[in-house]
Scaffold this motif. Sequence first.
Motif, PDB file in Angstrom:
ATOM      1  N   VAL A 104       0.747  -1.105  -0.056  1.00 33.80           N
ATOM      2  CA  VAL A 104      -0.043   0.038   0.013  1.00 33.80           C
ATOM      3  C   VAL A 104       0.951   1.143  -0.167  1.00 33.80           C
ATOM      4  O   VAL A 104       1.846   1.316   0.464  1.00 33.80           O
ATOM      5  CB  VAL A 104      -1.093  -0.042   1.316  1.00 33.80           C
ATOM      6  N   ILE A 105       0.453   2.422  -0.790  1.00 34.00           N
ATOM      7  CA  ILE A 105       1.329   3.473  -0.740  1.00 34.00           C
ATOM      8  C   ILE A 105       0.641   4.748  -0.027  1.00 34.00           C
ATOM      9  O   ILE A 105      -0.748   4.750  -0.042  1.00 34.00           O
ATOM     10  CB  ILE A 105       1.495   3.872  -2.356  1.00 34.00           C
ATOM     11  N   VAL A 106       1.480   5.599   0.415  1.00 33.64           N
ATOM     12  CA  VAL A 106       0.904   6.796   1.159  1.00 33.64           C
ATOM     13  C   VAL A 106       0.179   7.603   0.005  1.00 33.64           C
ATOM     14  O   VAL A 106       0.818   7.840  -0.948  1.00 33.64           O
ATOM     15  CB  VAL A 106       2.397   7.496   1.707  1.00 33.64           C
ATOM     16  N   HIS A 107      -0.785   8.318   0.483  1.00 38.40           N
ATOM     17  CA  HIS A 107      -1.531   9.216  -0.124  1.00 38.40           C
ATOM     18  C   HIS A 107      -0.732  10.443  -0.429  1.00 38.40           C
ATOM     19  O   HIS A 107      -0.231  10.907   0.401  1.00 38.40           O
ATOM     20  CB  HIS A 107      -2.778   9.714   0.729  1.00 38.40           C
ATOM     21  N   GLY A 108      -0.657  10.686  -1.699  1.00 43.62           N
ATOM     22  CA  GLY A 108       0.035  12.148  -2.195  1.00 43.62           C
ATOM     23  C   GLY A 108      -0.391  13.264  -1.149  1.00 43.62           C
ATOM     24  O   GLY A 108       0.375  13.919  -0.669  1.00 43.62           O
ATOM     25  N   LEU A 109      -1.899  13.285  -0.966  1.00 42.17           N
ATOM     26  CA  LEU A 109      -2.382  14.228  -0.404  1.00 42.17           C
ATOM     27  C   LEU A 109      -2.144  14.276   1.097  1.00 42.17           C
ATOM     28  O   LEU A 109      -2.033  15.440   1.964  1.00 42.17           O
ATOM     29  CB  LEU A 109      -3.877  14.288  -0.604  1.00 42.17           C
ATOM     30  N   LEU A 110      -1.515  13.015   1.813  1.00 43.37           N
ATOM     31  CA  LEU A 110      -1.152  13.118   3.033  1.00 43.37           C
ATOM     32  C   LEU A 110      -0.010  13.629   3.218  1.00 43.37           C
ATOM     33  O   LEU A 110       0.573  14.397   4.161  1.00 43.37           O
ATOM     34  CB  LEU A 110      -1.142  11.373   3.662  1.00 43.37           C
ATOM     35  N   LYS A 111       0.776  13.358   2.312  1.00 42.13           N
ATOM     36  CA  LYS A 111       2.500  13.861   2.077  1.00 42.13           C
ATOM     37  C   LYS A 111       2.046  15.459   2.008  1.00 42.13           C
ATOM     38  O   LYS A 111       3.005  16.360   2.665  1.00 42.13           O
ATOM     39  CB  LYS A 111       3.311  13.265   1.133  1.00 42.13           C
ATOM     40  N   ALA A 112       1.207  15.892   1.246  1.00 34.23           N
ATOM     41  CA  ALA A 112       0.850  17.333   1.282  1.00 34.23           C
ATOM     42  C   ALA A 112       0.409  17.972   2.443  1.00 34.23           C
ATOM     43  O   ALA A 112       0.766  18.967   3.041  1.00 34.23           O
ATOM     44  CB  ALA A 112      -0.164  17.393   0.009  1.00 34.23           C
ATOM     45  N   CYS A 116      10.204  16.168   5.759  1.00 34.83           N
ATOM     46  CA  CYS A 116       9.498  17.347   5.181  1.00 34.83           C
ATOM     47  C   CYS A 116      10.206  18.504   5.213  1.00 34.83           C
ATOM     48  O   CYS A 116      10.602  18.674   6.382  1.00 34.83           O
ATOM     49  CB  CYS A 116       8.205  17.774   5.589  1.00 34.83           C
ATOM     50  N   ARG A 117      10.589  19.222   4.096  1.00 35.79           N
ATOM     51  CA  ARG A 117      11.495  20.591   4.248  1.00 35.79           C
ATOM     52  C   ARG A 117      10.743  21.763   3.564  1.00 35.79           C
ATOM     53  O   ARG A 117      10.047  21.487   2.756  1.00 35.79           O
ATOM     54  CB  ARG A 117      12.978  20.367   3.969  1.00 35.79           C
ATOM     55  N   GLY A 118      11.371  22.778   3.849  1.00 31.59           N
ATOM     56  CA  GLY A 118      10.982  23.821   3.310  1.00 31.59           C
ATOM     57  C   GLY A 118      12.039  25.073   3.251  1.00 31.59           C
ATOM     58  O   GLY A 118      12.789  25.135   4.104  1.00 31.59           O
ATOM     59  N   ALA A 119      11.905  25.998   2.352  1.00 35.84           N
ATOM     60  CA  ALA A 119      12.835  27.282   2.216  1.00 35.84           C
ATOM     61  C   ALA A 119      11.923  28.459   1.633  1.00 35.84           C
ATOM     62  O   ALA A 119      11.167  28.289   0.820  1.00 35.84           O
ATOM     63  CB  ALA A 119      13.861  26.840   1.583  1.00 35.84           C
ATOM     64  N   VAL A 120      12.479  29.481   2.133  1.00 33.71           N
ATOM     65  CA  VAL A 120      11.735  30.767   1.631  1.00 33.71           C
ATOM     66  C   VAL A 120      12.522  31.257   0.209  1.00 33.71           C
ATOM     67  O   VAL A 120      13.707  31.343   0.198  1.00 33.71           O
ATOM     68  CB  VAL A 120      12.181  31.894   2.673  1.00 33.71           C
ATOM     69  N   THR A 121      11.704  31.607  -0.743  1.00 36.61           N
ATOM     70  CA  THR A 121      12.099  31.936  -1.919  1.00 36.61           C
ATOM     71  C   THR A 121      11.642  33.383  -2.275  1.00 36.61           C
ATOM     72  O   THR A 121      12.554  33.859  -3.163  1.00 36.61           O
ATOM     73  CB  THR A 121      11.390  31.160  -3.118  1.00 36.61           C
ATOM     74  N   ALA A 122      10.856  34.018  -1.580  1.00 37.58           N
ATOM     75  CA  ALA A 122      10.773  35.337  -1.880  1.00 37.58           C
ATOM     76  C   ALA A 122       9.746  36.011  -0.607  1.00 37.58           C
ATOM     77  O   ALA A 122       9.157  35.279   0.191  1.00 37.58           O
ATOM     78  CB  ALA A 122       9.832  35.774  -3.121  1.00 37.58           C
ATOM     79  N   THR A 123      10.156  37.222  -0.357  1.00 39.36           N
ATOM     80  CA  THR A 123       9.214  38.016   0.807  1.00 39.36           C
ATOM     81  C   THR A 123       8.860  39.282  -0.266  1.00 39.36           C
ATOM     82  O   THR A 123       9.396  39.685  -0.962  1.00 39.36           O
ATOM     83  CB  THR A 123      10.081  38.545   1.825  1.00 39.36           C
ATOM     84  N   ARG A 124       7.605  39.476  -0.026  1.00 41.45           N
ATOM     85  CA  ARG A 124       7.170  40.819  -0.788  1.00 41.45           C
ATOM     86  C   ARG A 124       5.810  41.387  -0.111  1.00 41.45           C
ATOM     87  O   ARG A 124       5.276  40.817   0.684  1.00 41.45           O
ATOM     88  CB  ARG A 124       6.733  40.633  -2.448  1.00 41.45           C
ATOM     89  N   VAL A 125       5.376  42.546  -0.540  1.00 39.54           N
ATOM     90  CA  VAL A 125       4.093  43.142   0.092  1.00 39.54           C
ATOM     91  C   VAL A 125       3.137  43.339  -1.062  1.00 39.54           C
ATOM     92  O   VAL A 125       3.759  44.031  -2.222  1.00 39.54           O
ATOM     93  CB  VAL A 125       4.447  44.336   0.761  1.00 39.54           C
ATOM     94  N   GLU A 126       2.062  42.837  -1.047  1.00 38.04           N
ATOM     95  CA  GLU A 126       1.138  43.021  -2.228  1.00 38.04           C
ATOM     96  C   GLU A 126      -0.303  43.415  -1.785  1.00 38.04           C
ATOM     97  O   GLU A 126      -0.895  42.908  -0.762  1.00 38.04           O
ATOM     98  CB  GLU A 126       1.017  41.513  -2.934  1.00 38.04           C
ATOM     99  N   HIS A 127      -0.645  44.587  -2.150  1.00 32.92           N
ATOM    100  CA  HIS A 127      -1.947  45.540  -1.793  1.00 32.92           C
ATOM    101  C   HIS A 127      -1.902  45.513  -0.289  1.00 32.92           C
ATOM    102  O   HIS A 127      -2.944  45.381   0.327  1.00 32.92           O
ATOM    103  CB  HIS A 127      -2.868  44.620  -2.013  1.00 32.92           C
ATOM    104  N   GLY A 128      -0.706  45.856   0.408  1.00 39.08           N
ATOM    105  CA  GLY A 128      -0.604  46.020   1.740  1.00 39.08           C
ATOM    106  C   GLY A 128      -0.347  44.722   2.458  1.00 39.08           C
ATOM    107  O   GLY A 128      -0.197  45.004   3.805  1.00 39.08           O
ATOM    108  N   VAL A 129      -0.372  43.615   1.972  1.00 38.53           N
ATOM    109  CA  VAL A 129      -0.364  42.349   2.644  1.00 38.53           C
ATOM    110  C   VAL A 129       1.042  41.796   2.299  1.00 38.53           C
ATOM    111  O   VAL A 129       1.530  41.484   1.448  1.00 38.53           O
ATOM    112  CB  VAL A 129      -1.672  41.347   2.101  1.00 38.53           C
ATOM    113  N   PRO A 130       1.763  41.569   3.578  1.00 37.08           N
ATOM    114  CA  PRO A 130       3.049  41.035   3.575  1.00 37.08           C
ATOM    115  C   PRO A 130       3.065  39.639   3.302  1.00 37.08           C
ATOM    116  O   PRO A 130       2.102  38.626   3.760  1.00 37.08           O
ATOM    117  CB  PRO A 130       3.793  41.240   4.677  1.00 37.08           C
ATOM    118  N   LEU A 131       3.655  39.161   2.140  1.00 36.10           N
ATOM    119  CA  LEU A 131       3.434  37.794   1.750  1.00 36.10           C
ATOM    120  C   LEU A 131       4.917  36.960   1.517  1.00 36.10           C
ATOM    121  O   LEU A 131       5.990  37.601   1.332  1.00 36.10           O
ATOM    122  CB  LEU A 131       3.177  37.649   0.274  1.00 36.10           C
TER     123      LEU A 131
END
Lengths: 313, 157
Positions: free
Chosen positions: B56-64, B100-115
Amino acid sequence: MTATTSPRVGDEIGPLEVRATTLEDLVRWAGAIDDYSPIHFDPAAARDRGLPGVVVNGPWKAALLSRLLTDWLGESGTVTGLRCEYRRPDVVGGTVRARGVVSAVTRDGAYECVACEVWIEDGAGERTVVGTATLRTRRPETGGAPPADGHGRAALIGDRLRDALRVGAEAGRFTYRVEAGDLARFVHAVGGRPPAETVGTHVPPEAPPTYYAVLDPVERRELQLEELLDELPFAKTGGGNAFNEVEYERPIRVGDVLTVVTTYEEPYERDGRAGRLLFRVRRNDVFDADGHLVARSRMGHVLAYDLDRVAGR
Amino acid sequence: MTTRLRFEGIRVGDQLPALVRTPTTEQLVRYAGAASDPARIHFDEAEARRRGFDGVIVHGLLKAAFLGELVTDWCGGSAWVKRFATQYRGVDYPGRPLVCRGAVTATRVEHGVPLVDLDLWVHNVEGATTTRGRATLAFHVDDRSLTARTTSEQEDR
């Protein structure tokens, strides 16, 4: 029972047969009632307990008896009582057959009270569940057979696939209420901790980022437009979800009543490692009760085919 | 408890603290129930083998969902997930650790909202990256630190 005749002692009820129970039946049941005893899905755990294999949940069989009775009654009455004893295990994959017989009928004004013997038998006719039920029926006036369910679909692809998927048009519309319990179950499932260890744990009122996938009518098998793909003459060599993406206007929250409108995009194909890849992409637009857009998601699924091999070879 | 994540402290290249999950078959069954996903290759050994998998395989959406946890564990209540996308590149089996890993690729402000934009990925113990993802976090605009930052440098002492 026909709606124009009263039940009589000795009348047979059913049978209602499930020719082969499946693990899927049991897993759906486990999810629905939140019972994860491994003997109902894990062959090794079942064998450790001395069982011959994964066994069907007793209450699942009771539910089948309940359906036997409600099917038989149709609109003309209600089930007022059902008692069952589980005598023997049924191993998944086997036949279970729900049956009954009327044992007594008593008049009660405009109603009749019907007592029945009910049972589940396996493929060899052995009774694995025995029980009794009481029903209350109205004196019949009009008849009405349940609508026959028989829409056949033939095999072709191209425009037929586009038509089946209703490409570009609304394919389906479903409304779901986000309950705290649903969210808690999802969070616990993702966290991998049984609920017992997380009792009292704070479940946030905002849904986790991937909760949108729970509201996809296709994953839920509530919208099934792809049956004709099973009839393609090529051998299937793989498949699964290819991608999922979502953009939220706001987080999904407990108490939201969300309407999901599903639309298929134009399907596409390309060659891949596993063969010829057929992608179907559906878009779900999620609206709240006020009609405001909450999220828009795209769900991509791929099936791989060997175009040189005929299905089933 | 860690301190509140502040938008202005985030730099491109920042790594999220890794999250390791080892899903069990029971977890797949629980996930199937919770997500109303009845696909049999996630709980039916025989069906999975018939379909050419080793089990049996792990659901892609569980990894998501694990990647979702990675992100929300990191940002806490400072931000919410505005966009989230995942692609499934390979299969994983229960009982084996997933990182599970992650890294920041960009920081920006759009319509006053920091993203903040993130790259996300799941790799297994064989070193294969089996899921890739992207996410955009929207920081809550009532965040005091942001107000201080966007008014002027002088006011910021």
